[in-house]
Design a protein around this motif. Structure first.
Motif, PDB file in Angstrom:
ATOM      1  N   LYS A 179       1.160  12.212 -11.929  1.00  0.00           N
ATOM      2  CA  LYS A 179      -0.271  11.420 -12.562  1.00  0.00           C
ATOM      3  C   LYS A 179      -0.655  10.743 -13.885  1.00  0.00           C
ATOM      4  N   GLY A 180      -1.628  10.837 -14.520  1.00  0.00           N
ATOM      5  CA  GLY A 180      -1.293  10.046 -15.983  1.00  0.00           C
ATOM      6  C   GLY A 180      -0.926   9.097 -15.796  1.00  0.00           C
ATOM      7  N   ILE A 181      -2.262   8.057 -15.015  1.00  0.00           N
ATOM      8  CA  ILE A 181      -1.844   6.480 -15.155  1.00  0.00           C
ATOM      9  C   ILE A 181      -2.779   5.283 -13.840  1.00  0.00           C
ATOM     10  N   VAL A 182      -2.298   4.158 -15.027  1.00  0.00           N
ATOM     11  CA  VAL A 182      -3.742   3.556 -14.088  1.00  0.00           C
ATOM     12  C   VAL A 182      -2.992   2.092 -13.521  1.00  0.00           C
ATOM     13  N   MET A 183      -3.098   2.092 -12.841  1.00  0.00           N
ATOM     14  CA  MET A 183      -2.521   0.852 -12.167  1.00  0.00           C
ATOM     15  C   MET A 183      -3.213  -0.186 -11.626  1.00  0.00           C
ATOM     16  N   ASP A 184      -3.211  -1.712 -11.731  1.00  0.00           N
ATOM     17  CA  ASP A 184      -3.853  -2.686 -11.849  1.00  0.00           C
ATOM     18  C   ASP A 184      -3.262  -3.497 -10.974  1.00  0.00           C
ATOM     19  N   GLY A 185      -3.755  -3.927  -9.886  1.00  0.00           N
ATOM     20  CA  GLY A 185      -3.134  -4.903  -8.290  1.00  0.00           C
ATOM     21  C   GLY A 185      -4.882  -5.438  -7.960  1.00  0.00           C
ATOM     22  N   ARG A 186      -3.189  -5.209  -6.100  1.00  0.00           N
ATOM     23  CA  ARG A 186      -4.538  -5.890  -4.986  1.00  0.00           C
ATOM     24  C   ARG A 186      -4.730  -4.697  -4.711  1.00  0.00           C
ATOM     25  N   LEU A 190      -8.486  -3.687 -18.707  1.00  0.00           N
ATOM     26  CA  LEU A 190      -9.392  -3.053 -18.651  1.00  0.00           C
ATOM     27  C   LEU A 190      -8.411  -1.789 -18.853  1.00  0.00           C
ATOM     28  N   ALA A 191      -7.144  -2.274 -17.924  1.00  0.00           N
ATOM     29  CA  ALA A 191      -6.122  -0.848 -17.137  1.00  0.00           C
ATOM     30  C   ALA A 191      -5.683  -0.565 -18.491  1.00  0.00           C
ATOM     31  N   LYS A 192      -5.040  -1.046 -19.878  1.00  0.00           N
ATOM     32  CA  LYS A 192      -4.902  -1.024 -20.914  1.00  0.00           C
ATOM     33  C   LYS A 192      -5.354  -0.703 -21.835  1.00  0.00           C
TER      34      LYS A 192
END
Ligand code: DC
Length: 231
Positions: free
Chosen positions: A125-132, A20-22
């Motif tokens: 900004k302008g970033i999507v980061m995924d993790g925990r 989803l992040a991609k």
């Protein structure tokens, strides 16, 4: 879309956060950072160099020798992780790394090392980061926070298909056990455990296609940006 925001995506192992992040990053022309890839690359370094992760000084010395960066794959246009200049994207999903990564990611010094770099990547900004811990610790002020989840058997089936292509000796039960173990360690560790941020929107994608989850998340992005424009 004018205003750039930070999108934080958290959730359990193997529920499709990076996919989803991609997709969001592509749609919005944002940068995508898979923070799990950073913990995996650090783990790969520890394994390659036989670092005793129960020795704080050894871990600190190892971190001093690690430089992480991201490069864009020319063919897929996806961001891939480099460990001291070597692209290790094809190595970090091995089960050898998957078996150790939650223990490495639970170490205080490792988390400080990674979180500082993640925060630096978000300054424009302008970033999507995924993790925990993205919406809780890394970017507590992120404009949009998603907490992703999916049924355990759906997650295990998805991850099994992925891993099986590279390693046909793996069994479904092994993959399931690894996911359950990582969920447990990630949710119960002392340092920034996996928790849902109070202001996160929950996305259960057990019965959604990739396109449907993107559409749903894009709806929330537009909503958020529209609210910011009037406030
Ligand atoms: O998202 P992933 O499965 O590639 O993450 C690998 C491991 O790294 C996972 O078991 C938990 C850890 N991790 C973490 O502790 N904090 C993050 N922000 C991202 C991942």
């Amino acid at each position: 879309m004018e205003e750039k925001i930070i999108i934080a995506i958290d959730g359990h192992s193997s529920c499709g956060k990076s996919t989803l992040a991609k997709d969001l990053a592509k749609e919005l022309e944002y940068r995508h950072i898979d923070s799990g890839a950073m913990y995996r690359a650090i783990t790969l370094y520890m394994l390659r160099n036989n670092v005793n992760i129960t020795h704080e000084e050894e871990v600190k010395a190892a971190l001093d020798s690690i430089c992480l960066s991201f490069t864009t794959n020319e063919k897929t246009h996806r961001s891939e992780i480099c460990l001291n200049g070597e692209n290790v994207a094809h190595l970090i999903h091995d089960m050898i790394v998957a078996d150790k990564v939650s223990d490495v990611a639970a170490l205080k010094d490792v988390r400080h090392f990674a979180v500082k770099q993640q925060q630096d990547m978000g300054v424009d900004k302008g970033i999507v980061m995924d993790g925990r811990d993205i919406g809780t610790v890394v970017f507590p002020d992120a404009e949009l926070k998603l907490f992703m989840t999916a049924d355990m058997d759906v997650r295990a089936k998805r991850r099994f298909q992925e891993v099986y292509e590279k390693n046909p000796n793996i069994t479904y039960e092994e993959v399931m056990a690894n996911i359950q173990m990582r969920d447990y360690i990630d949710s119960n560790r002392e340092e920034s455990p996996l928790t849902q941020a109070a202001d996160a929107v929950v996305l259960n994608n057990s019965h959604m296609t990739r396109e449907e989850q993107l559409k749903t998340a894009m709806g929330w992005v537009h909503e958020r940006v529209a609210k910011m424009a009037v406030s």
